[in-house]
Design a protein around this motif. Structure first.
Motif, PDB file in Angstrom:
ATOM      1  N   GLU A 142      63.144   2.513   4.731  1.00  0.00           N
ATOM      2  CA  GLU A 142      63.685   3.236   3.584  1.00  0.00           C
ATOM      3  C   GLU A 142      64.454   2.248   2.720  1.00  0.00           C
ATOM      4  N   ASP A 192      57.811  -1.186  -6.374  1.00  0.00           N
ATOM      5  CA  ASP A 192      57.251   0.058  -5.836  1.00  0.00           C
ATOM      6  C   ASP A 192      56.414  -0.174  -4.585  1.00  0.00           C
ATOM      7  N   GLN A 193      56.391  -1.419  -4.080  1.00  0.00           N
ATOM      8  CA  GLN A 193      55.629  -1.678  -2.876  1.00  0.00           C
ATOM      9  C   GLN A 193      56.280  -2.760  -2.028  1.00  0.00           C
ATOM     10  N   LYS A 222      52.898   1.217  -0.378  1.00  0.00           N
ATOM     11  CA  LYS A 222      53.595   1.796  -1.530  1.00  0.00           C
ATOM     12  C   LYS A 222      54.789   2.617  -1.056  1.00  0.00           C
ATOM     13  N   ASP A 248      57.013   5.894  -1.177  1.00  0.00           N
ATOM     14  CA  ASP A 248      56.752   7.284  -1.544  1.00  0.00           C
ATOM     15  C   ASP A 248      57.887   7.809  -2.426  1.00  0.00           C
ATOM     16  N   ASP A 249      57.896   9.119  -2.696  1.00  0.00           N
ATOM     17  CA  ASP A 249      58.889   9.680  -3.608  1.00  0.00           C
ATOM     18  C   ASP A 249      60.305   9.668  -3.036  1.00  0.00           C
ATOM     19  N   LYS A 250      60.432   9.361  -1.745  1.00  0.00           N
ATOM     20  CA  LYS A 250      61.752   9.229  -1.124  1.00  0.00           C
ATOM     21  C   LYS A 250      62.085   7.754  -0.828  1.00  0.00           C
ATOM     22  N   ASN A 251      61.318   6.867  -1.473  1.00  0.00           N
ATOM     23  CA  ASN A 251      61.515   5.415  -1.333  1.00  0.00           C
ATOM     24  C   ASN A 251      61.338   4.934   0.105  1.00  0.00           C
ATOM     25  N   ARG A 252      60.377   5.533   0.783  1.00  0.00           N
ATOM     26  CA  ARG A 252      60.053   5.128   2.145  1.00  0.00           C
ATOM     27  C   ARG A 252      58.671   4.474   2.176  1.00  0.00           C
TER      28      ARG A 252
END
Length: 460
Positions: A31, A38-39, A53, A55-59
């Motif tokens: 996280e 973004d990756q 990549k 995800d929308d929760k920055n994981r």
């Protein structure tokens, strides 16, 4: 609480078990707070293994079915850090990019190895400053005692960790190597730093056992090839050997043509005779070439001699294309050449070339990155001074290694004129074509023609 949350996240995200090594699949997840990219890219040495990549929760999550045990790097541009992975691992990392290394925490299988490796990295950063400010002034025996004491602290901590966690043989080799080569490097550097710090005319006489660890140096440990302390030790060690052998065995007549060329040839042949691991050899040969081409501008005929010698001893070097590009870049930045026609983007998101920007005026190009606030603030302080010293020049800033929107925020916060600032999306091309070593570099042009391709903003 942080450890509990991390462990829970690992269990939920990758379904890891408390039983280690029940399969060969490696799960590496994490996280990222305040992501700068973004990756996440995972590398083994210089080779990309995989990318993931956010995800929308920055994981992010890697599932690796067949990998070699050992040291890897994960890259979240522009930062990177080690991760040690073994088959069957389920490992989680959490970090905040604002305090990248200091905020890193590993949880899961092999967390002990990774957190200890990180602890050594941070301790070295802290001890480096004391080495330069205090310890290199010490007499040889006192310096040896200080180094032995610092090393023993880490060895004792590792022994305690191993008694609790039973680390693998490979992990112990990695961590012991990190400790030993860190402190052995300081001893390789000592004679030069001590002479400089004390202003002594000659090198200090060293005790016979000062370099006793050299009997144990492994010049071909594949598992340590990309471990920074090991690589940094090799550079310092070979530089020391080359310099001292030259000092003792070479007459002045041998060095009249070019001391720099003479010394670098010594170093090339030492690497060739001592270092057996192919990737380490290639990396060390690259270091010598970059050092020669960048730091001292030698006569063109001497540079040709060096490159011929380089290719002779370092056959099929994996960095040869990069070195030849550097040589070409240096040639293209000589006076009376036109500045390379590279694309950059303005604050208003308009694409321009450096040739267009430099047309019909005198320009001083300088370069900065948003990844180090202290560095870029110092650069802009210096630019304010140069503005007074060079009123007939336009001072143009080129940003690298920073997200475009983040760059605009920094420009706004600094209150500098955005019309004199540009952004590059291609760090590699800009670095190679403009030979951006070091970052304090400046390029001075007159109507797009180079006046000085290797200036420095702190020496103008």
């Amino acid at each position: 609480m942080t450890r509990i949350l991390l462990s829970t996240f690992v269990a939920l995200l990758v379904g890891c078990s408390s039983t280690k090594k029940d399969s060969e699949t490696v799960l590496f997840a994490g996280e990222i707070v305040n992501p700068t990219s973004d990756q996440v890219i995972l590398l083994k040495g210089g080779i990309k293994v995989d990318s993931a990549k956010l995800d929308d929760k920055n994981r992010f999550k890697f599932k690796l079915n067949s990998i070699e045990n050992g040291l890897y790097h994960f890259n979240l541009a522009p930062e990177h850090q080690y991760v040690y992975l073994e088959k069957g691992d389920s490992l989680m990392v959490r970090l905040n990019t604002i305090y990248f290394d200091e905020s890193l925490v590993f949880s899961g299988n092999n967390e002990e190895t990774n957190n200890f490796l990180l602890e050594l990295f941070l301790a070295t950063e802290e001890e480096d400053s004391k080495m330069y400010s205090e310890y290199y002034k010490l007499e040889p025996s006192d310096f040896s005692d200080k180094i032995a004491s610092l090393r023993q602290e880490k060895v004792d901590k590792l022994a305690d960790l191993n008694s609790e966690s039973l680390l693998s043989k490979e992990a112990m080799n990695l961590l012991n190597g990190s400790i030993d080569y860190t402190y052995n490097r300081y001893k390789e550097i000592y004679p030069f730093r001590h002479k400089s710090k004390t202003a002594e005319e000659n090198f200090h006489q060293l005790p016979k056992d000062f370099y006793i660890y050299r009997n144990q140096v492994n010049y071909g440990d594949h598992t340590l090839t990309y471990l920074r302390p090991y690589y940094d030790f090799m550079k310092a060690h070979l530089s020391n050997l080359a310099y001292m052998s030259c000092l003792n065995d070479c007459s002045n007549e041998h060095m009249q043509q070019s001391r720099q060329l003479h010394y670098k040839k010594h170093k090339l042949h030492l690497i060739d005779s001592l270092v057996v691991e192919k990737e380490l050899r290639d990396n060390l040969f690259r270091n010598v070439a970059f050092d020669y081409l960048l730091k001292k501008k030698d006569a063109p005929e001497n540079t040709e001699i060096f490159l011929t010698e380089f290719k002779k001893v370092s056959k099929n070097n994996m960095h040869l294309e990069e070195i030849e590009s550097l040589y070409e870049g240096i040639a293209n930045l000589q006076p009376k050449k036109t500045i390379p026609n590279l694309d950059v983007v303005s604050y208003e998101n308009e694409s321009k070339t450096l040739t267009e920007i430099a047309a019909d005026k005198k320009v001083l190009f300088y370069f900065w990155s948003g990844t180090n606030s202290r560095q870029y603030k110092n650069i802009f302080k210096r630019i304010a001074i140069l503005k007074e010293k060079k009123p007939d020049h336009q001072l143009i800033g080129i940003n690298i290694k920073t997200d475009y929107e983040q760059w605009k925020k920094i420009i706004s916060s600094l209150g500098v004129d955005p019309s004199l600032q540009y952004h590059s999306n291609d760090f590699r091309e800009l670095t190679e074509k403009l030979v951006l070593y070091p970052m304090n570099k400046a390029i001075i042009t007159d109507n797009s023609v180079i006046v000085d391709g290797f200036s420095n903003i702190y020496k103008n």
